[in-house]
Write an enzyme that holds these catalytic residues in place. Structure first.
Site, PDB file in Angstrom:
ATOM      1  N   SER A  53     -29.513 -14.085  45.464  1.00 34.96           N
ATOM      2  CA  SER A  53     -28.417 -13.237  45.249  1.00 34.96           C
ATOM      3  C   SER A  53     -27.895 -13.563  43.832  1.00 34.96           C
ATOM      4  CB  SER A  53     -27.314 -13.687  46.520  1.00 34.96           C
ATOM      5  OG  SER A  53     -27.924 -13.307  47.570  1.00 34.96           O
ATOM      6  N   GLY A  54     -26.579 -12.805  43.503  1.00 34.71           N
ATOM      7  CA  GLY A  54     -25.953 -13.149  42.358  1.00 34.71           C
ATOM      8  C   GLY A  54     -26.439 -11.831  41.329  1.00 34.71           C
ATOM      9  N   ASP A 108     -40.076 -16.141  44.477  1.00 30.91           N
ATOM     10  CA  ASP A 108     -40.029 -14.972  45.403  1.00 30.91           C
ATOM     11  C   ASP A 108     -41.557 -14.288  45.607  1.00 30.91           C
ATOM     12  OD1 ASP A 108     -37.344 -14.175  45.459  1.00 30.91           O
ATOM     13  OD2 ASP A 108     -37.279 -13.205  43.365  1.00 30.91           O
ATOM     14  N   HIS A 216     -31.077 -15.058  35.408  1.00 30.42           N
ATOM     15  CA  HIS A 216     -30.835 -16.280  36.113  1.00 30.42           C
ATOM     16  C   HIS A 216     -30.136 -17.421  35.187  1.00 30.42           C
ATOM     17  CE1 HIS A 216     -33.900 -14.382  38.509  1.00 30.42           C
ATOM     18  NE2 HIS A 216     -33.142 -14.596  39.331  1.00 30.42           N
ATOM     19  N   ASP A 431       2.054   0.882  21.740  1.00 29.58           N
ATOM     20  CA  ASP A 431       1.483   2.040  20.809  1.00 29.58           C
ATOM     21  C   ASP A 431       2.302   3.076  20.249  1.00 29.58           C
ATOM     22  OD1 ASP A 431       2.085   3.186  23.182  1.00 29.58           O
ATOM     23  OD2 ASP A 431       0.164   3.948  23.621  1.00 29.58           O
ATOM     24  N   CYS A 432       3.721   2.949  20.520  1.00 32.10           N
ATOM     25  CA  CYS A 432       4.549   3.955  20.472  1.00 32.10           C
ATOM     26  C   CYS A 432       4.734   4.310  18.677  1.00 32.10           C
ATOM     27  CB  CYS A 432       6.022   3.419  20.551  1.00 32.10           C
ATOM     28  SG  CYS A 432       7.375   4.451  20.557  1.00 32.10           S
ATOM     29  N   GLY A 518      12.169  14.068  32.043  1.00 34.78           N
ATOM     30  CA  GLY A 518      11.832  12.758  32.203  1.00 34.78           C
ATOM     31  C   GLY A 518      12.759  11.912  33.168  1.00 34.78           C
ATOM     32  N   PRO A 590      11.994   1.123  21.161  1.00 39.41           N
ATOM     33  CA  PRO A 590      11.263   1.839  19.985  1.00 39.41           C
ATOM     34  C   PRO A 590      11.427   3.236  20.062  1.00 39.41           C
ATOM     35  CG  PRO A 590       9.716   0.783  21.588  1.00 39.41           C
ATOM     36  CD  PRO A 590      11.039   0.398  22.251  1.00 39.41           C
TER      37      PRO A 590
HETATM   38  N1  ATP Z   1      11.815   9.216  31.069  1.00 36.82           N
HETATM   39  C1  ATP Z   1      11.916   9.081  29.843  1.00 36.82           C
HETATM   40  N2  ATP Z   1      12.927   9.750  29.148  1.00 36.82           N
HETATM   41  C2  ATP Z   1      13.268   9.618  27.833  1.00 36.82           C
HETATM   42  N3  ATP Z   1      12.325   8.970  27.008  1.00 36.82           N
HETATM   43  C3  ATP Z   1      11.432   8.030  27.499  1.00 36.82           C
HETATM   44  C4  ATP Z   1      11.116   8.228  28.926  1.00 36.82           C
HETATM   45  N4  ATP Z   1      10.529   7.133  29.132  1.00 36.82           N
HETATM   46  C5  ATP Z   1      10.082   6.487  28.184  1.00 36.82           C
HETATM   47  N5  ATP Z   1      10.659   7.108  27.086  1.00 36.82           N
HETATM   48  C6  ATP Z   1      10.537   6.834  25.668  1.00 36.82           C
HETATM   49  O1  ATP Z   1       9.317   6.835  25.279  1.00 36.82           O
HETATM   50  C7  ATP Z   1       9.119   5.508  24.353  1.00 36.82           C
HETATM   51  C8  ATP Z   1       7.859   5.020  24.353  1.00 36.82           C
HETATM   52  O2  ATP Z   1       6.851   6.043  24.258  1.00 36.82           O
HETATM   53  P1  ATP Z   1       5.228   5.787  24.214  1.00 36.82           P
HETATM   54  O3  ATP Z   1       4.413   7.110  23.834  1.00 36.82           O
HETATM   55  O4  ATP Z   1       4.971   4.688  23.459  1.00 36.82           O
HETATM   56  O5  ATP Z   1       5.074   5.722  25.723  1.00 36.82           O
HETATM   57  P2  ATP Z   1       4.209   4.706  26.629  1.00 36.82           P
HETATM   58  O6  ATP Z   1       5.249   4.400  27.630  1.00 36.82           O
HETATM   59  O7  ATP Z   1       3.295   3.889  25.973  1.00 36.82           O
HETATM   60  O8  ATP Z   1       3.251   5.651  27.395  1.00 36.82           O
HETATM   61  P3  ATP Z   1       1.654   6.031  27.262  1.00 36.82           P
HETATM   62  O9  ATP Z   1       1.171   4.673  27.945  1.00 36.82           O
HETATM   63  O10 ATP Z   1       1.610   7.303  27.819  1.00 36.82           O
HETATM   64  O11 ATP Z   1       1.543   5.877  25.608  1.00 36.82           O
HETATM   65  C9  ATP Z   1      10.093   4.394  25.021  1.00 36.82           C
HETATM   66  O12 ATP Z   1      10.559   3.752  24.069  1.00 36.82           O
HETATM   67  C10 ATP Z   1      11.412   5.568  25.280  1.00 36.82           C
HETATM   68  O13 ATP Z   1      12.198   5.731  24.318  1.00 36.82           O
END
Ligand code: ATP
Length: 613
Positions: A53-54, A108, A216, A431-432, A518, A590
């Site tokens: 196994s494994g 085996d 293994h 990633d914003c 939103g 952000p």
């Molecule tokens: N419901 C909401 N209404 C308005 N602004 C929002 C809402 N939710 C998040 N935000 C804004 O979006 C920003 C984040 O954007 P970003 O694109 O990085 O989103 P994320 O959460 O990382 O999503 P994803 O995983 O889809 O990239 C937040 O800093 C906030 O200002």
């Protein structure tokens, strides 16, 4: 308990798949068998495989109609004892007999061999096929011979389909033997596996990979520096198809099937080492080490995507089927193996035959086109003709202001990318900035060609289209909604020129739409905390009769103040809601900072333009 892992695995397996059963005699005897087969009534050749196994899902996960009739499981990396093998043979073998498919390891071979002899002496018809598909080591291999690797799974499938088709034991064994002679495998590892309850070997240092490994934990044929994935794949394919070793009878013009087998079930994260390499090159390290959220399936598919064209172009082979997934693993060792089997109509028919074995992949059967040509994108119904879009030859005064404003706003976002990512890495997923940057650079690019700048409403709509095309993420969809709402409002206004009051109304409509879809409003720690105060100040100042560009500036100051105030807010929307108040207090939202930055830059640009004129 370490000793119980196999037993517990089997218990979970039979709970999951109603078609599977285990033999009484558990836990000493660990046999998984088809729930619908009994030796008293079974009228087909039983196909039995197994081993230590494994290596899950091998072999128990391949028990099912059309593949294995039973799998005999040993302890981790230990061949099953003769008594267990015999018990399995007796449980599923009817008058047609049984074929034992054995991976070539001494233990085996001996245990299955002895069990076969004993079963024969009890009157059962038994044949054995040994699979030794390893192509890593040069011949001769002494009495041990070549190791049995993932190619065994293809042999199991072919034998299982032949048995299901009603062939005699001699014919099923002949097909399995032929298949075993057509297949070659070689593995690559990035980490050494850990036996349950034992300490991991540090044989492989960081930045190294092992070529031609066993399953293994035994050392591979060679240790080399990590290389880009296509180089590794190319090396492995060359080795399997080597005319020097001549392990597989495959030559140019042949048809083959390919198996990319994930050896790992869980992979260590060596992020620090990984950063020493170029991430952009999608190097081997990147795809093996889970950077940027890569998943095992993603990694294996990347290898498959490199292997197919290599086989076609470098080796002149027709790739008829590709099996990508985890078939025969090695505990937590990180790596993959490639198997190539020479194919003909009979082999393809058996590989394509339906099976209920739970871990045999679905959707792979059927002829593949020699090359995949992407399906063209369907045109959007609302797509306008090219003439109505496009940058006008001559810009009106408002068109010119609009262009400069768009440029300033987008550049502010471009410049803020790293800081936004930094903030977002504390309160979101980091990633914003990159998301906003993608939108801003697309706007700067598209503006040069597509924006009908003299028509403000259509331009805003086009900004939304640029955003929709490239941005993604939460902010991408929210800004798309933002632009759509502004477009609807502005479109109702005159085409020739939009008044500042109309711009203010458009901003309010956009905010209302973002809030509606939103679900956030003031104080939720989002972009709205910059935009709502900005819109309020703009309306108020315009109503007070103040000069529009000054009103815009004052409103942008409110945007900045609003964005900065998010530091003191608890998050009620987006990913920040999962973050502790202490961390939230260390940075502003952000998205709000991004909104304030582009808004402020736009206001300053308008002011400069009007001051200059
Ligand atoms: N419901 C909401 N209404 C308005 N602004 C929002 C809402 N939710 C998040 N935000 C804004 O979006 C920003 C984040 O954007 P970003 O694109 O990085 O989103 P994320 O959460 O990382 O999503 P994803 O995983 O889809 O990239 C937040 O800093 C906030 O200002």
């Amino acid at each position: 308990m370490v000793a119980d892992v196999v037993t517990e695995f089997i218990e979970g397996l039979v709970e999951t798949y109603p078609g599977l059963q285990f033999l009484d005699g558990f836990p000493q005897v660990k046999v998984v068998l088809r729930a619908d087969v009994s030796s008293a009534t079974y009228n087909k050749v039983a196909v039995i495989s197994g081993g230590g196994s494994g290596h899950e899902p091998a072999h128990a996960g391949f028990v099912g109609e059309g593949m294995l009739t039973a799998a005999i499981c040993g302890d981790v990396f230990a061949s099953p004892p003769v008594d267990s093998i015999l018990a399995g043979i007796r449980a599923v073998t009817g008058p047609m007999g049984c074929l034992l498919i054995v991976t070539n390891y001494t233990g085996d071979r001996l245990n299955f061999g002895l069990a076969a002899e004993q079963a024969k002496s009890e009157g059962y018809k038994v044949e054995i096929v040994i699979v030794g598909d390893d192509c890593a080591l040069p011949p001769p291999r002494g009495i041990a011979g070549r190791r049995g690797l993932a190619g065994t799974i293809l042999v199991n499938k072919i034998a299982g389909a032949a048995a299901a088709a009603g062939l005699s034991l001699a014919d099923v064994a002949a097909e399995a033997k032929r298949a075993s002679e057509m297949v070659g495998t070689m593995g690559v590892a990035l980490s050494v596996c850990t036996l349950p309850g034992q300490v991991t070997s540090d044989r492989l240092g960081p930045g190294k990979m092992e070529l031609g490994l066993g399953i293994h934990g035994e050392p591979g044929a060679a240790v080399a520096d990590l290389q880009p994935v296509d180089v590794v794949v190319s090396h492995v394919l060359k080795q399997i198809l080597s005319t020097e070793t001549n392990y597989v009878p495959i030559t140019r013009g042949n048809r083959v099937v390919l198996m990319i087998n994930g050896i790992d079930r869980k992979v260590p994260i060596y992020v620090q080492e990984a950063y020493a390499y170029s991430v952009m090159e999608l190097n081997f390290l990147f795809f093996m080490m889970r950077l940027l959220g890569a998943t095992p399936v993603m990694e294996l598919m990347i290898a498959a995507g490199k292997a197919v064209p290599n086989l076609q172009l470098e080796h002149g082979l027709a790739v008829e089927r590709v099996y990508t997934g985890s078939f025969m693993t090695s505990l937590d060792m990180a790596g993959f193996s490639i198997s190539i089997m020479k194919a003909d109509e009979v082999i393809l028919k058996h590989l394509d035959a339906t099976t209920k074995a739970p871990h045999w992949p679905v959707g792979v059967d059927g002829n593949r086109p020699p090359a995949k040509i992407p399906v063209p994108m369907p045109p959007s119904h609302s797509m306008k003709s090219d003439e109505s879009l496009g940058r006008p030859l001559q810009l009106s005064q408002q068109g010119h202001v609009l262009e400069v404003t768009i440029e300033a706003a987008a550049e502010a976002v471009v410049n803020l990318r790293d800081r936004l990512n930094e903030w977002d890495s504390k309160v979101g997923d980091g990633d914003c900035g990159s998301t906003m940057y993608r939108g801003a650079t697309a706007i700067l690019e598209d503006k040069k060609k597509y924006y009908p700048l003299n028509d403000a409403a259509e331009t805003v709509n086009e900004i939304g289209a640029s955003i929709r095309r490239v941005m993604g993420g939460t902010s991408g969809i929210l800004y798309h909604i933002f632009c759509k709402a502004a477009y609807a409002k502005l479109k109702a206004s005159s085409k020739s020129g939009i008044t500042s009051k109309q711009w203010a109304e458009a901003l309010e409509a956009s905010i209302a739409a973002v809030s509606k879809y939103g679900g956030a409003t003031a104080g939720y720690r989002t972009m709205l905390d910059a935009l709502i105060p900005a819109a309020a100040v703009l309306q108020e100042r315009l109503s007070a009769g103040i000069d529009p560009s000054t009103a815009f500036i004052l409103s942008s100051e409110a945007a900045i103040a609003g964005a900065e105030s998010t530091k003191h807010m608890q998050a009620q929307a987006g990913r920040s809601t999962y973050i502790s108040p202490e961390i939230l207090a260390s940075v502003p939202d952000p998205g709000a900072m991004a909104a304030a930055a582009w808004y402020r830059a736009a206001a300053l640009a308008v002011k400069d333009m009007y001051q200059a004129s």
